[in-house]
Scaffold this motif. Sequence first.
Motif, short mmCIF file in Angstrom:
data_model
loop_
_atom_site.label_atom_id
_atom_site.label_comp_id
_atom_site.label_asym_id
_atom_site.label_seq_id
_atom_site.Cartn_x
_atom_site.Cartn_y
_atom_site.Cartn_z
N ASP A 283 58.89 0.00 95.95
CA ASP A 283 59.44 1.15 95.23
C ASP A 283 58.94 1.10 93.79
O ASP A 283 59.51 0.41 92.95
N THR A 284 57.88 1.83 93.53
CA THR A 284 57.31 1.83 92.18
C THR A 284 58.16 2.65 91.21
O THR A 284 57.95 2.57 90.00
N ARG B 1 61.59 2.51 91.11
CA ARG B 1 62.85 1.81 90.88
C ARG B 1 64.06 2.72 91.14
O ARG B 1 65.08 2.65 90.44
N THR B 2 63.92 3.56 92.14
CA THR B 2 65.01 4.48 92.50
C THR B 2 65.98 3.85 93.49
O THR B 2 67.20 4.04 93.40
#
Length: 352
Positions: A15-16, A18-19
Amino acid sequence: MKEVPRLAVNAWSVDTTRTLTPQTLAEVDQLGNALVRDGQGQLAVVVVDTTGRQPPRAFALELFNRWGLGTAGRDDGALLFIALDDRAAEIILGDGVDGPNEQARSDAIMANDVVPAFKRGSPDDAVLEGARGLHQLIVTSELNQPRNAQEAALAWDPRLEESAWSEDSAVTIVSEGPSEPEGDLNVPALAGGAGFVGAVGVAGRALLRRRPRRCQKCRNPRARLDEDADDAHLMPGQVREEQLGSVDYDVWWCEPCQDAVVERYGTLFTRHVRCKKCRYVTANKTSRTIRSATYASGGEIEVTVRCTNCHHTATSRHATPKLTRSTSSSSFSGSSSSSGGRSSGGGSSGRW
């Protein structure tokens, strides 16, 4: 072109943005490791903000093949790819798990689980439901559960099923073909097995099941009993199968002859397996790890099958392959992966 970091060891989520919460990422990793541990395939989830000028599906497919998701020769990988700013979701299926039934399930996962969750503003729910659905898709795929294809064929052609006779009532379990249909419908041509199931689908199955029947003795029309009435003509194991949803039975009643014909229709996707003792699809299969696989050696799992009908229990042990990881680049630069699985583009797309 935006780079996607390499999957970490024993991790199957990136998850790039950061959600996603740590709990969501952890469950995705658990699902992916369970598949690898049992030698059933590979599952990854990737979340980025945007794919830029490249269409999300092309981006996701290239990523799948660059990483070589899945096992070489089996092509048993699946990728859930999310581009949040593009409001796009993609499911990419490996060539080994992209048959007609798997394609239909992929579409259902996207339409019923992933997209609705994003529409209501719940990215964690979207990813979790999507990952769980894809995990189940791989586990129950024809590649991993050949029984599904066999039962699909039985569902279409009752003549393939073993015959049975209930001495307590005049009930025949169809083994040599159902009562003659009215009209010119060619039943043998329609009931062509699992390949026919994929080609014709649910609508054809419904047509085959609902066609009129005539009693072969008196030639009068038979009446199809409803779900409550047909239980009186089923054996206890058959009733249990219907309760579990693993098999559905149709009972066709001839009033003048006081005779019932029972036709069996196996569910295409079920978590239950056939019990080796009572032969009904009423058993649950669970597994536990005896020895975890590593990148140096394989592992071992213990599989237990417990029947909810006759309560028979059987336990066996099976070897699992060692862990593998694609050696391809962590971005889209460089050549394609020379190992691992491959996809030709099967899967589903969703937008919200």
